[in-house]
Design a protein around this motif. Structure first.
Motif, mmCIF file in Angstrom:
data_model
loop_
_atom_site.group_PDB
_atom_site.id
_atom_site.type_symbol
_atom_site.label_atom_id
_atom_site.label_comp_id
_atom_site.label_asym_id
_atom_site.label_seq_id
_atom_site.Cartn_x
_atom_site.Cartn_y
_atom_site.Cartn_z
ATOM 1 N N TRP A 1 50.601 -9.108 -4.739
ATOM 2 C CA TRP A 1 49.163 -9.080 -4.480
ATOM 3 C C TRP A 1 48.435 -8.117 -5.421
ATOM 4 C CZ3 TRP A 1 45.416 -5.587 -3.276
ATOM 5 C CH2 TRP A 1 44.209 -6.101 -2.778
ATOM 6 N N GLY A 2 47.317 -8.567 -5.970
ATOM 7 C CA GLY A 2 46.337 -7.687 -6.571
ATOM 8 C C GLY A 2 46.422 -7.502 -8.073
ATOM 9 N N GLY A 3 45.257 -7.287 -8.655
ATOM 10 C CA GLY A 3 45.157 -6.905 -10.056
ATOM 11 C C GLY A 3 44.909 -8.033 -11.028
ATOM 12 N N GLU A 4 45.448 -9.225 -10.739
ATOM 13 C CA GLU A 4 45.334 -10.318 -11.722
ATOM 14 C C GLU A 4 43.880 -10.722 -11.945
ATOM 15 O OE1 GLU A 4 45.830 -10.943 -8.617
ATOM 16 O OE2 GLU A 4 44.500 -12.631 -8.273
ATOM 17 N N ASP A 5 43.095 -10.703 -10.861
ATOM 18 C CA ASP A 5 41.684 -11.083 -11.007
ATOM 19 C C ASP A 5 40.924 -10.040 -11.840
ATOM 20 O OD1 ASP A 5 42.143 -9.310 -8.951
ATOM 21 O OD2 ASP A 5 40.761 -10.232 -7.535
ATOM 22 N N ASP A 6 41.292 -8.764 -11.639
ATOM 23 C CA ASP A 6 40.647 -7.707 -12.436
ATOM 24 C C ASP A 6 40.993 -7.879 -13.915
ATOM 25 O OD1 ASP A 6 39.656 -6.294 -10.086
ATOM 26 O OD2 ASP A 6 41.746 -5.792 -9.725
ATOM 27 N N TYR B 1 34.356 -7.283 -8.694
ATOM 28 C CA TYR B 1 35.308 -8.197 -8.041
ATOM 29 C C TYR B 1 35.202 -9.584 -8.674
ATOM 30 C CZ TYR B 1 37.409 -11.004 -4.292
ATOM 31 O OH TYR B 1 38.178 -11.878 -3.582
ATOM 32 N N LEU C 1 47.205 -3.281 -15.723
ATOM 33 C CA LEU C 1 45.769 -3.377 -15.995
ATOM 34 C C LEU C 1 45.346 -2.493 -17.160
ATOM 35 C CD1 LEU C 1 43.538 -3.365 -12.794
ATOM 36 C CD2 LEU C 1 43.359 -4.834 -14.785
ATOM 37 N N ARG D 1 50.688 -2.829 -10.827
ATOM 38 C CA ARG D 1 49.453 -3.467 -11.282
ATOM 39 C C ARG D 1 48.510 -2.504 -11.992
ATOM 40 N NH1 ARG D 1 48.822 -2.380 -5.951
ATOM 41 N NH2 ARG D 1 46.759 -2.095 -5.049
ATOM 42 N N PHE D 2 48.557 -1.239 -11.622
ATOM 43 C CA PHE D 2 47.670 -0.269 -12.279
ATOM 44 C C PHE D 2 48.039 -0.136 -13.761
ATOM 45 C CE2 PHE D 2 48.001 0.748 -7.789
ATOM 46 C CZ PHE D 2 46.669 0.727 -7.414
ATOM 47 N N ARG E 1 33.252 -5.884 -1.971
ATOM 48 C CA ARG E 1 33.762 -4.519 -1.897
ATOM 49 C C ARG E 1 33.430 -3.727 -3.144
ATOM 50 N NH1 ARG E 1 39.706 -4.200 -1.367
ATOM 51 N NH2 ARG E 1 39.387 -2.410 -2.701
ATOM 52 N N TYR E 2 33.430 -4.405 -4.297
ATOM 53 C CA TYR E 2 33.018 -3.721 -5.522
ATOM 54 C C TYR E 2 32.393 -4.729 -6.468
ATOM 55 C CZ TYR E 2 37.701 -5.278 -7.174
ATOM 56 O OH TYR E 2 38.816 -6.019 -7.481
HETATM 57 C C1 BGN Z 1 41.290 -5.004 -5.508
HETATM 58 C C2 BGN Z 1 42.438 -5.692 -6.218
HETATM 59 C C3 BGN Z 1 42.034 -7.118 -6.471
HETATM 60 C C4 BGN Z 1 41.673 -7.809 -5.150
HETATM 61 C C5 BGN Z 1 40.589 -7.017 -4.430
HETATM 62 C C6 BGN Z 1 40.279 -7.600 -3.060
HETATM 63 C C7 BGN Z 1 43.815 -4.202 -7.637
HETATM 64 C C8 BGN Z 1 44.022 -3.588 -9.006
HETATM 65 C C9 BGN Z 1 44.042 -2.095 -8.940
HETATM 66 C C10 BGN Z 1 42.752 -1.461 -9.353
HETATM 67 N N1 BGN Z 1 42.754 -5.013 -7.476
HETATM 68 O O1 BGN Z 1 41.573 -3.682 -5.278
HETATM 69 O O2 BGN Z 1 43.090 -7.810 -7.096
HETATM 70 O O3 BGN Z 1 41.241 -9.134 -5.354
HETATM 71 O O4 BGN Z 1 40.998 -5.666 -4.294
HETATM 72 O O5 BGN Z 1 39.227 -6.914 -2.440
HETATM 73 O O6 BGN Z 1 44.602 -3.978 -6.736
#
Ligand code: BGN
Length: 292
Positions: free
Chosen positions: A206-211, A181, A254, A250-251, A177-178
């Motif tokens: 959900w989300g943000g930790e990987d970023d 990622y 980050l 999460r924003f 998706r980006y």
């Molecule tokens: C992103 C998520 C990731 C997730 C992927 C899955 C966030 C942080 C806000 C910018 N990041 O948007 O954690 O693995 O999507 O496609 O939500």
């Protein structure tokens, strides 16, 4: 399927290992660091250590090649809760693949033992620390339970680390998706993990930790490798579960990740009484993680 005719022998070995070994691992005053290997040698009888596919198998999903010295000792860490049906599918692919690659490897399922929001990155810290009890792994593969590699040439050793193993996912027509990622399946050396103080403990939901993990790596001067092409494609197992709640903060987290890098991670993690359970294909480490 993995053990074929050895399956009964393996079941017995696993049962015996749980009886004889488990308490030694949970009992922290044995000062366990890297002794599990020794405990296995000392305590298990030869018939409790079956061999399969040119590998020596130890109860709990630990595989050591018999005829070669492996290039990498890999700990696969699978953050987990309530997805057993995914786990069986994943392991069916992962184990034959890593055997073909002649790696030494152990599979750890790190299970969040409460109903709080899921905290993937904190479970990764727990997995890293608990794996130190077993042997001196030099390579860590962090694996989502529902991401299935499609080609066994996708090498899970720690060459060109840190790495993102995925070039495309079926649900995005085998693209990402980006470009930034870093979720799903990633690989870090032991040294990489120490350099970034492990993973953030503050992402509940959900989300943000990987970023943030990617940001940590970059700010430590570590840039990730990702290979292109179909060898690195994955399928994501479809499911009917309602999606995990997204984390609103999460924003903000980050944005401030740089300030927390030194104070939030391996340096401040606290958790109590992880529970070990050896299964034929993996070691389950169940842990009631709490907000720090
Ligand atoms: C992103 C998520 C990731 C997730 C992927 C899955 C966030 C942080 C806000 C910018 N990041 O948007 O954690 O693995 O999507 O496609 O939500």
């Amino acid at each position: 399927m993995i053990f074929g005719p050895l399956v009964e022998e393996v079941r017995t070995a696993v049962k015996r290992a749980n009886e004889k070994l488990r308490w030694k691992l949970v009992n922290s005053d044995t000062g366990n660091k890297a002794v599990a290997h020794w405990l296995f040698n000392e305590i298990l009888q030869p018939e409790e250590k079956p061999m399969k596919n040119r590998y020596w198998f130890l109860p709990g999903g630990h595989w050591i090649p018999i005829n070669c010295s492996p290039k990498w000792k890999v700990a696969v860490l699978i953050p987990f809760r309530d997805r057993f049906d995914h786990l069986t599918i994943l392991l069916r692919y992962l184990i034959p693949m890593m055997q073909k690659q002649l790696l030494q490897f152990s599979i750890f399922v790190i299970e969040q033992a409460n109903q709080d929001l899921f905290n993937r990155a904190m479970l990764m810290n727990v997995g890293y620390l608990e794996a130190l009890n077993f042997t001196d792994y030099d390579c860590y593969v962090i694996h989502d339970v529902d991401n299935v590699p499609l080609d066994d040439r996708n090498y899970y050793g720690c060459t060109d680390m840190p790495r993102h193993f995925i070039s495309g996912l079926d649900k995005f027509n085998y693209t990402l998706r980006y470009g930034g990622y870093f979720g799903g399946v990633s690989g870090l050396t032991k040294d990489n993990i120490i350099r970034i103080n492990g993973f953030p403990n503050v992402y509940w939901g959900w989300g943000g930790e990987d970023d943030e993990i990617l940001k940590r790596l970059n700010s430590a001067g570590l840039h990730i490798t990702r290979y292109a092409g179909p060898v690195y494609h994955y399928d994501v197992i479809k499911h009917h579960h309602t999606s995990a709640p997204k984390m609103k903060e999460r924003f903000d987290l980050l944005l401030k990740s740089h300030d927390r890098q030194k104070t939030d991670g391996l340096s401040n993690i606290v958790y109590h009484n992880p529970v070990y359970e050896f299964h034929p294909l993996y070691t389950n480490i169940s842990v009631d993680i709490r907000r720090i």
